[in-house]
Design an enzyme around this catalytic site. Structure first.
Site: not given
Length: 146
Positions: A26, A104
């Site tokens: 991430y 995302h």
């Protein structure tokens, strides 16, 4: 002087842990870092932002309804894990006329097989994935053009 258009930025579960949670997937940017980047870009684009995060599915649904009621130009949503499990969130995106852009940080299609089905993306106007924090800026640019 006209009020600048409003764009809601909705962040789902576990995104409050960005920067600490699996940075190899991430990235190292925190949600506050992303909010600061988006706020700066919003100033350049002449739009207002309402940025929120929750770990609760129902809050995201309520906020989607609120965005429509507030006359928002668009909603940018990172639904986190609810992308792959929430028919209710899918239905909420479909239920409003406000355009919804999904973001995302990673590309779910390159990850575990259970992430390959994205219920929210199926209902979204546009999807940005795999760009890390910059995906939020791409989504904001797209939302401002609507």
């Amino acid at each position: 002087m006209a009020t600048p258009p409003l764009i809601f930025i909705l962040n789902g579960p576990n995104l409050n842990l960005l920067g600490r949670r699996e940075p190899e997937i991430y990235g190292s940017d925190t949600l506050d870092d992303i909010a600061a980047m988006m706020t700066a870009r919003a100033g350049e684009l002449g739009v207002r932002l309402d940025i929120r995060q929750t770990n609760h599915e129902g809050h995201l649904i309520d906020w989607l309804h609120e965005a429509q009621d507030a006359g928002a130009r668009a909603v940018i949503i990172n639904p986190g894990g609810y992308s792959h499990s929430s028919v209710a969130l899918h239905d909420a995106v479909r239920a409003i006329t406000t355009p919804v852009i999904a973001v995302h940080l990673s590309d779910p299609e390159t990850r575990e097989s259970f992430r390959h089905v994205d219920l929210v993306a199926l209902a979204a106007t546009k999807v940005f994935k795999g760009e890390g924090a910059k995906g939020y800026l791409s989504a904001l640019d797209a939302a401002a053009r609507l």
